[in-house]
Scaffold this active site. Structure first.
Site, PDB file in Angstrom:
ATOM      1  N   HIS A 130      24.392 -65.829  36.512  1.00 11.69           N
ATOM      2  CA  HIS A 130      24.975 -66.649  35.621  1.00 11.69           C
ATOM      3  C   HIS A 130      25.062 -68.063  35.959  1.00 11.69           C
ATOM      4  O   HIS A 130      24.846 -69.208  35.467  1.00 11.69           O
ATOM      5  CB  HIS A 130      26.665 -66.697  36.875  1.00 11.69           C
ATOM      6  N   CYS A 152      21.243 -65.310  11.732  1.00  8.14           N
ATOM      7  CA  CYS A 152      22.021 -66.076  12.826  1.00  8.14           C
ATOM      8  C   CYS A 152      20.756 -64.925  13.831  1.00  8.14           C
ATOM      9  O   CYS A 152      21.330 -65.498  14.360  1.00  8.14           O
ATOM     10  CB  CYS A 152      23.223 -65.408  13.035  1.00  8.14           C
TER      11      CYS A 152
HETATM   12  C1  PEP Z   1      20.969 -59.578  15.311  1.00 13.27           C
HETATM   13  O1  PEP Z   1      20.546 -58.173  15.694  1.00 13.27           O
HETATM   14  O2  PEP Z   1      19.988 -60.594  15.661  1.00 13.27           O
HETATM   15  C2  PEP Z   1      22.013 -60.594  16.354  1.00 13.27           C
HETATM   16  C3  PEP Z   1      22.026 -61.872  15.689  1.00 13.27           C
HETATM   17  O3  PEP Z   1      22.623 -60.387  17.112  1.00 13.27           O
HETATM   18  P1  PEP Z   1      22.180 -59.213  18.878  1.00 13.27           P
HETATM   19  O4  PEP Z   1      20.589 -60.379  19.346  1.00 13.27           O
HETATM   20  O5  PEP Z   1      23.368 -60.318  19.509  1.00 13.27           O
HETATM   21  O6  PEP Z   1      22.029 -58.763  18.646  1.00 13.27           O
END
Ligand code: PEP
Ligand code: MG
Length: 574
Positions: free
Chosen positions: A190, A501
């Site tokens: 945290h 992402c």
């Molecule tokens: C990914 O797998 O690239 C992603 C953005 O999700 P996470 O890192 O949360 O698995």
């Protein structure tokens, strides 16, 4: 002077006097005779009730002071105080080992924390600290010992401690807190999460810290994990340079935040933020994020004995939506399962959890979790544009599952006459097969987002968390670049939006590769926005396209990285 090293938890340099925050001590416990058993049960239940109502009150106060995420930590702790698992372990200790309520609840807290640590998930392991924190509060109530006075910072100071449970972190005056250095703790604890959310430098896991402390100043560099006790003149000078550099970089990042991420030959790229809680929104907005490309909702679901309800989720999503409106917020449906277990979700242990029943695959047995999330997202959409995406989609059948769930959530809201607004639906592309058959379902969606962290692990068969496989863990691997190219082509054919992402989007060199492959939306941790913006503004799209075209035939990620780094101005690749 002594130089110690720990785990970097929140970037930035801090220097100043230190204040040691003591861990709250465990009260003494004793054995009891058989005649006291009933009385100890009552004492335990009373203490748990009292601890829960104090924690609820603390949660309300902290929320009212404008920190709803911290408030939620205490509300979750309040529920933990009344958790039947904790109570029954403690009762068992009283019955079988004849210890008093104090010793029983401390032992139960240790046992539960141990179970969480043993699950092999970093986030859940960090929650073990909460269980210990709650058990200690109950034990202190049972023993009737008063709480220590809150830590005082008379001047701007660095807080040092063995560890900082949330109940103590919340009492620290933020305007005088220069940074944290903790002897234990992990980057997902945290204190570390909050330090990052508020932009306070922090280093955790610094072994030997407390023993090394001396009167005077300490300094820390949250980017490198270094802590200096009583820094000497040369270190002071070096730190002054680092402080000035990081202040300049910060000021420059803020100045540049409003500049468009446009290449010198006029190609626009939209930069978005990845967030885990709505508290991270202000910093992302400040650094120029034009919306959220990935809101990881797991944080809302961890550290609690039961899942968050629709109202609570709608409020959390709404806060993020309000912070970013008129730009959209992309909410990812819960991504848990074998590798990220949650105590209140019945998920059987699996031999290969990364290939098992995780994320959207849970919809087959537990559709309710996703329906609640979708209803909450649709309600939050009243405050601004919302997109929802499903993780771990493998094919058209999975995309169909998402669409069916959304249709059901919508009709449930209509039946209830609850106000809501339309949302865009999309998928995360994390499985190579899902890209290869994209034509069969992309046209039914509004968008897709490449989750390159998982995509890389499934493309090269490399566990993303295994440090022994570092050679394969660079997303610039030509195999991954080729798959991204496939996704771009198929998304364009279907006329849907495509973004990235995964961590790749926040790496300036990889961002140039993605630009060259045709990606026009990149979503990343807020701290990566300035570097990626600078990279995009310095490289012509035409040159990125040529370089990545050649890179597809390179033999390794290292070769690709060298080729693309050459396009960036010196210093822009870091
Ligand atoms: C990914 O797998 O690239 C992603 C953005 O999700 P996470 O890192 O949360 O698995
Ligand atoms: Mg993923």
């Amino acid at each position: 002077m002594r130089r110690l090293s720990g785990t970097p938890a929140s970037a930035g340099v801090a220097r100043g006097p230190w204040v040691r925050v003591e861990m709250v001590r465990e009260p003494e416990s004793r054995s009891v005779g058989a005649d006291r058993i009933e009385a100890e049960h009552r004492r335990l239940a009373d203490a748990a009730e009292r601890a829960a109502s104090e924690l609820e009150e603390l949660g309300r106060r902290v929320t009212a002071e404008g920190h709803p995420d911290e408030g939620a930590i205490f509300e979750a702790q309040a529920q933990m105080a009344l958790d039947p698992a904790l109570a029954s372990l403690a009762e068992q200790a009283i019955d079988e080992r004849h210890v008093d309520a104090v010793g029983a609840v401390l032992a139960a807290g240790r046992e539960l924390a141990e179970q969480l640590r043993g699950l092999g998930d970093e986030l859940l392991a960090a929650r073990a600290a909460d269980v210990g924190d709650v058990a200690l509060r109950i034990a202190r109530r049972a023993a009737g010992v008063p709480d220590p006075a809150p830590a005082r910072l008379d001047e701007p100071s660095i807080v040092v401690a063995e560890d900082l449970p949330p109940s103590i972190t919340a009492t620290l005056p933020r305007d005088r807190l220069l940074g944290f250095a903790l002897e234990s703790g992990s980057a997902t604890a945290h204190a570390a999460i909050l330090a990052r959310a508020y932009g306070i430098p922090a280093v955790v896991g610094v072994s030997g810290l407390l023993a090394a402390l001396q009167p005077g100043e300490i300094a820390l560099d949250g980017a490198t994990g270094e802590v200096f006790v009583d820094p000497d003149a040369a270190t002071e000078a070096d730190l002054a340079v680092r402080v000035a550099r990081s202040r300049d970089a910060d000021a420059q990042a803020r100045r540049e935040a409003s500049l468009p991420a446009t290449t010198p030959d006029g190609v626009d790229v939209t930069l978005l933020a990845n967030i885990g809680t709505p508290d991270e929104a202000p910093r992302a907005v400040e650094l120029g994020a034009r919306g959220v490309g990935l809101f990881r909702t797991e944080f809302l679901f961890l550290e609690r004995p039961a899942e968050p309800g629709e109202d609570e989720q709608a409020a959390a999503y709404r806060r993020a939506v309000e912070a970013f409106a008129p730009y959209p917020v992309t909410i990812r449906l819960l991504d848990v399962g074998g590798d990220k277990p949650i105590p209140y979700l019945p998920i059987a242990p699996e031999a290969n959890p990364f290939l098992g029943i995780r994320a959207l695959r849970l919809a087959a047995t537990q559709p309710g979790i996703f329906l609640t999330q979708l209803r909450a997202a649709m309600r939050a959409a009243l405050a601004g544009p919302v997109k929802v995406m499903a993780p771990m989609v493998a094919d058209a059948g999975d995309a169909g599952t998402l669409l069916a769930l959304a249709a059901q959530a919508r009709s449930e809201l209509e039946t209830r006459a609850e106000a809501f607004a339309e949302i865009d639906l999309g998928v995360m592309l994390e499985i190579p097969g899902a890209i290869l058959v994209g034509d069969s379902y992309f046209p039914r969606l509004a968008f897709a987002s490449l989750g390159t962290n998982d995509l890389l692990q499934y493309t090269l068969a490399v566990d993303r968390g295994n440090p022994g496989l570092a050679r394969y863990q660079d997303s610039l691997h030509p195999a991954l670049l080729r798959l991204v190219g496939e996704a771009v082509e198929r998304a364009a054919r279907a006329g849907i939006e495509l973004s990235v992402c995964g961590e790749m989007a926040g790496d300036p060199v990889a961002a140039i590769a993605l630009l060259g492959l045709g990606i026009r939306k990149l979503s990343m941790a807020s701290g990566s926005l300035p570097g990626v913006r600078r990279a995009i503004r310095s490289v012509e799209e035409r040159r990125a396209r040529e370089a990545v075209g050649a890179a597809l035939s390179d033999p390794s990620a290292a070769a690709v990285r060298a080729r693309l780094s050459a396009l960036l101005a010196p210093g822009a690749a870091g």
